[in-house]
Design a protein around this motif. Structure first.
Motif, PDB file in Angstrom:
ATOM      1  N   THR A 110      -5.161  -9.923  -5.519  1.00  0.00           N
ATOM      2  CA  THR A 110      -5.127  -8.470  -5.710  1.00  0.00           C
ATOM      3  C   THR A 110      -6.426  -7.800  -5.277  1.00  0.00           C
ATOM      4  N   GLN A 111      -7.557  -8.354  -5.670  1.00  0.00           N
ATOM      5  CA  GLN A 111      -8.836  -7.736  -5.308  1.00  0.00           C
ATOM      6  C   GLN A 111      -9.027  -7.691  -3.801  1.00  0.00           C
ATOM      7  N   ALA A 112      -8.608  -8.747  -3.120  1.00  0.00           N
ATOM      8  CA  ALA A 112      -8.724  -8.771  -1.658  1.00  0.00           C
ATOM      9  C   ALA A 112      -7.819  -7.716  -1.028  1.00  0.00           C
ATOM     10  N   VAL A 113      -6.609  -7.544  -1.562  1.00  0.00           N
ATOM     11  CA  VAL A 113      -5.691  -6.521  -1.050  1.00  0.00           C
ATOM     12  C   VAL A 113      -6.296  -5.137  -1.246  1.00  0.00           C
ATOM     13  N   MET A 114      -6.894  -4.905  -2.391  1.00  0.00           N
ATOM     14  CA  MET A 114      -7.521  -3.610  -2.662  1.00  0.00           C
ATOM     15  C   MET A 114      -8.704  -3.369  -1.726  1.00  0.00           C
ATOM     16  N   ARG A 150       3.963  -6.346 -10.318  1.00  0.00           N
ATOM     17  CA  ARG A 150       5.387  -6.121 -10.572  1.00  0.00           C
ATOM     18  C   ARG A 150       6.281  -6.621  -9.445  1.00  0.00           C
ATOM     19  N   ASN A 151       5.899  -6.326  -8.202  1.00  0.00           N
ATOM     20  CA  ASN A 151       6.782  -6.606  -7.063  1.00  0.00           C
ATOM     21  C   ASN A 151       6.393  -7.838  -6.249  1.00  0.00           C
ATOM     22  N   TYR A 152       5.121  -8.261  -6.347  1.00  0.00           N
ATOM     23  CA  TYR A 152       4.642  -9.384  -5.536  1.00  0.00           C
ATOM     24  C   TYR A 152       3.795 -10.320  -6.397  1.00  0.00           C
ATOM     25  N   PRO A 153       4.332 -10.847  -7.492  1.00  0.00           N
ATOM     26  CA  PRO A 153       3.521 -11.646  -8.425  1.00  0.00           C
ATOM     27  C   PRO A 153       2.885 -12.873  -7.780  1.00  0.00           C
ATOM     28  N   ASP A 174       2.471   6.746  -6.723  1.00  0.00           N
ATOM     29  CA  ASP A 174       1.252   7.097  -7.462  1.00  0.00           C
ATOM     30  C   ASP A 174       0.922   6.034  -8.509  1.00  0.00           C
ATOM     31  N   ARG A 175       0.998   4.766  -8.079  1.00  0.00           N
ATOM     32  CA  ARG A 175       0.669   3.649  -8.959  1.00  0.00           C
ATOM     33  C   ARG A 175      -0.493   2.862  -8.373  1.00  0.00           C
ATOM     34  N   PRO A 176      -1.316   2.249  -9.224  1.00  0.00           N
ATOM     35  CA  PRO A 176      -2.399   1.406  -8.706  1.00  0.00           C
ATOM     36  C   PRO A 176      -1.838   0.205  -7.957  1.00  0.00           C
ATOM     37  N   ILE A 177      -2.563  -0.237  -6.944  1.00  0.00           N
ATOM     38  CA  ILE A 177      -2.133  -1.400  -6.174  1.00  0.00           C
ATOM     39  C   ILE A 177      -1.979  -2.620  -7.072  1.00  0.00           C
ATOM     40  N   ALA A 178      -2.862  -2.766  -8.033  1.00  0.00           N
ATOM     41  CA  ALA A 178      -2.786  -3.926  -8.931  1.00  0.00           C
ATOM     42  C   ALA A 178      -1.453  -3.963  -9.661  1.00  0.00           C
ATOM     43  N   ASP A 179      -0.952  -2.793 -10.087  1.00  0.00           N
ATOM     44  CA  ASP A 179       0.331  -2.745 -10.788  1.00  0.00           C
ATOM     45  C   ASP A 179       1.482  -3.095  -9.853  1.00  0.00           C
ATOM     46  N   ILE A 228       0.831  -1.202   0.000  1.00  0.00           N
ATOM     47  CA  ILE A 228       0.000   0.000   0.000  1.00  0.00           C
ATOM     48  C   ILE A 228       0.870   1.259   0.000  1.00  0.00           C
ATOM     49  N   SER A 229       1.935   1.247   0.803  1.00  0.00           N
ATOM     50  CA  SER A 229       2.807   2.416   0.895  1.00  0.00           C
ATOM     51  C   SER A 229       3.517   2.687  -0.423  1.00  0.00           C
ATOM     52  N   PHE A 230       4.012   1.634  -1.061  1.00  0.00           N
ATOM     53  CA  PHE A 230       4.711   1.813  -2.337  1.00  0.00           C
ATOM     54  C   PHE A 230       3.756   2.368  -3.386  1.00  0.00           C
ATOM     55  N   ALA A 231       2.537   1.869  -3.389  1.00  0.00           N
ATOM     56  CA  ALA A 231       1.537   2.371  -4.342  1.00  0.00           C
ATOM     57  C   ALA A 231       1.242   3.847  -4.084  1.00  0.00           C
ATOM     58  N   ASN A 232       1.115   4.230  -2.815  1.00  0.00           N
ATOM     59  CA  ASN A 232       0.825   5.624  -2.480  1.00  0.00           C
ATOM     60  C   ASN A 232       1.953   6.558  -2.905  1.00  0.00           C
ATOM     61  N   ASN A 233       3.173   6.177  -2.578  1.00  0.00           N
ATOM     62  CA  ASN A 233       4.301   7.080  -2.792  1.00  0.00           C
ATOM     63  C   ASN A 233       4.757   7.157  -4.238  1.00  0.00           C
TER      64      ASN A 233
END
Length: 695
Positions: A191-195, A182-185, A173-178, A166-171
């Motif tokens: 992904t939907q549950a994380v979102m 990319r980083n946690y395949p 400015d990328r969607p969590i899905a991306d 979540i932090s990486f996505a925030n900082n």
């Protein structure tokens, strides 16, 4: 509406003050400190005195009549801002009160100052609480429960991993899905549950009037984007904006700066593209590289005069970084005279000889008058220090780890070693309890219950393997069966005497999956464990390997003690410690003598970082940072040979960062092992004399 422009007093006695600036700054620093208004990009090379230039810049603005409250100074640490502003007070005669009035500190600190004033605009109250990292993880666990996710049915990311996603996505400015893809395949199916958890997390924080660190930046940007009247207020207030270490800002921070500078455009960013090494945590070095495109009118200034290193060290650094295609070319020039010492390139036979060389040379340098605190050993990855830690311990050389806890004190290392300990000693209670808690759905209470059932058996391991402890692990199903199968594999004839094969089996039978689910840096930890297996291959038995590791407990303190995780090795004055550190942790520091170890391809650069086009260039920047930490002496070492898990020899090549630079920039050292007879050895005999041996 009548417009009235307030005329501010110009600084008095400007010629005298400028004369003092010229006396105390070099030409490059003076140009930065006295630059006219407007956008300015300052490319500040290593050791060039950028902090001094920024400090004088703030003092100059104040002396020119700019109100301190209209200056924003964003720094990498709050301490850096405090030190700069204290110096500003001294330079301005203590009359500006800049210490209290300049908006100085980290982006997060300044964000908090703004948000306390305008919390209501975002449906918060001004007394909101800031969650630290641990509190945020606990909060995330509550959100996972609220989302109705059955974490026992399948491996779901632990709170620490969720927090990182979540932090990486925030900082960035990328969607969590991306970010997940990319980083946690391995978590992509979730992904939907994380979102969903992230959505609940954001809503609960707002409802409870709390923010985490990322929210400070996100909400600051929201104020500037969604509240025009507040955006105008701060665009007007911050007449001058200065940003230090701009190459380490993330996309969110750069966007905030641009929003604040929209009116005056008096933004000065200071950084070094050659020292941008934190992309893995969201830093966007292109913020610096693309600054001229965002501010076409920006002037470029350079700080290339180096006060730290000798000409020989800088010559190597300049040539090394020149291989990067995307950069602002610069040539560091040494102020210091030559000491006649070229950087030493030291090929070693193997990792043990590398450790022996570094330890021996450290002691020699100390005898030559270089204090231990003025020496450091740098490496690309934490596990590269493994052999050296053991060698320093054997020789009683005190050291401090700055790249994390000691290698053998890390949680994942202790987990895997606990498996080996219970195989070697089936009555090891601590090892059993640690390993049992690694079984999915087994907590401390169940682990204690299982241990109580097997504790008094003549051979607890044999009891578990027979299935006699199955009743204590009831309702654990496949997890318990898989655990028993793993133990059976560890004591099989094929692996029983090979700690390397045992570690590989532990990884394959569940621990690699455990890392992925529980640690945000799972790949790095897996690399550590594979290196541990590689290192253990030199031992003939698990018992021998474990006995060697015990040196870290017995020799360090003078008496056997459990490994406890202290940061400093005892046995010497606090200032008499060798620094062992990853290059990332060494940024901003310097030493008289620096050793860069494991300068071999596949080690430095790290193969993991070469997966995309930007990876090699970032690795070269990391190499440049390592080189420029040295003031007087630089030693670069690499093993010529290493072994695989089957003890087969593998030839290693020097790092591409070594071979792409001219050989005349190095002094190549050839190592020889000392072969002296012990003091109590008998006189030399010839092979023809009784009891004789060859000379």
């Amino acid at each position: 509406m009548k417009r009235y422009v307030i005329k501010r007093p110009a600084g008095a006695a400007v010629p005298e003050r400028l004369a003092r600036y010229r006396e105390e700054l070099n030409e490059e620093q003076f140009a930065v400190a006295t630059a006219p208004a407007g956008a300015t990009l300052v490319i500040a090379g290593a050791g060039s005195g950028k902090t001094r230039a920024i400090t004088y810049r703030v003092a100059y603005l104040v002396e020119q009549g700019v109100s301190p409250s209209r200056i924003m100074l964003a720094t990498f640490t709050n301490r850096a801002a405090r030190e700069m502003l204290r110096r500003v007070e001294e330079l301005t005669g203590g009359t500006s009160n800049a210490w209290r009035r300049v908006w100085g500190g980290t982006f997060h600190r300044i964000a908090n100052m703004v948000l306390r004033r305008h919390a209501a605009a975002l449906e918060y109250t001004e007394n909101y609480t800031i969650l630290d990292s641990e509190d945020a993880r606990d909060f995330l666990n509550v959100c996972v429960d609220e989302a109705g996710i059955d974490t026992k049915a399948r491996r779901f990311p632990k709170a620490e991993v969720l927090q990182d996603i979540i932090s990486f996505a925030n900082n960035t400015d990328r969607p969590i899905a991306d970010v997940v893809a990319r980083n946690y395949p391995h978590f992509e199916p979730l992904t939907q549950a994380v979102m969903r958890v992230d959505s609940i997390f954001m809503e609960r924080k707002r409802a409870r009037n709390v923010m985490d660190y990322d929210d400070l930046l996100l909400n600051w940007k929201r104020l500037l984007m969604e509240k025009p009247e507040i955006a105008r207020l701060y665009a007007e207030q911050f007449e001058h904006i200065l940003v230090d270490e701009y190459q380490d800002t993330n996309k969110l921070q750069a966007e905030i700066v641009d929003l604040l500078a929209v009116k005056h455009k008096n933004v000065m960013v200071v950084g070094d593209d050659a020292q941008s090494i934190f992309a893995w945590r969201g830093a966007e070095w292109t913020n610096l590289y693309e600054f001229p495109a965002r501010y076409p009118e920006a002037r470029q200034l350079r700080l290339e005069t180096n006060y730290r290193s000798t000409p020989e060290i800088l010559a190597l650094a300049n040539v090394s970084i020149a291989s990067n295609r995307k950069q602002f070319p610069k040539i560091l020039r040494a102020v210091r005279p030559s000491l006649g010492l070229a950087p030493a390139l030291v090929p070693c036979h193997d990792a043990d000889q590398q450790a022996a060389f570094v330890a021996a040379r450290l002691l020699e340098l100390r005898d030559e008058g270089v204090p231990l605190k003025e020496m450091a050993v740098l490496y690309r990855s934490h596990y590269h220090s493994l052999e050296l830690q053991l060698e320093l311990t054997r020789r009683g050389i005190p050291y401090q780890i700055r790249s994390g806890v000691r290698f053998f004190e890390q949680a994942h290392i202790k987990d895997v070693i606990s498996y080996l300990r219970l195989v070697a000693n089936p009555r090891d209670e601590l090892a059993w309890k640690r390993v049992l808690r690694l079984i999915p759905n087994v907590g401390a209470a169940t682990a204690n219950r299982i241990w109580e059932q097997i504790a008094y058996a003549p051979d607890p391991l044999a009891m578990v393997l027979r299935g006699d402890a199955d009743s204590a692990a009831a309702r654990r199903g496949n997890s318990w069966a898989e655990f028993r199968a793993l133990l059976d594999g560890l004591v099989s004839q094929e692996t029983r005497t090979s700690p390397a094969k045992q570690i590989e089996l532990i990884l394959a039978r569940g621990y690699e999956a455990h890392l992925a689910a529980n640690f945000e840096n799972a790949e790095t930890r897996l690399e550590d464990l594979r290196q541990l297996a590689h290192y253990s291959a030199r031992y003939n038995s698990t018992e021998e390997f474990l006995a060697e590791l015990a040196l870290l407990a017995t020799e360090r303190y003078g008496a056997p003690q459990p490994v406890a995780g202290e940061e400093v090795v005892m046995g010497a004055d606090e200032d008499e410690l060798i620094a062992l550190t990853s290059v990332h942790q060494a940024k901003g520091l310097e030493w008289r003598a620096v050793f860069i170890i494991w300068a071999a391809d596949g080690k430095f650069p790290s193969p993991r970082s070469l997966r995309d086009a930007e990876g090699e260039e970032e690795e070269r920047r990391l190499w440049y940072v390592a080189l420029t930490r040295a003031r007087d002496q630089l030693y670069i070492t690499y093993p010529l040979m290493t072994t695989d898990y089957n003890r087969q020899s593998i030839v290693q090549r020097p790092s591409r960062f070594v071979t792409e630079t001219p050989p005349e920039l190095y002094e190549v050292w050839s190592l020889e092992e000392e072969t002296t007879a012990p003091d109590d050895a008998p006189p030399e005999l010839t092979e023809n004399e009784p009891g004789g041996y060859l000379n």
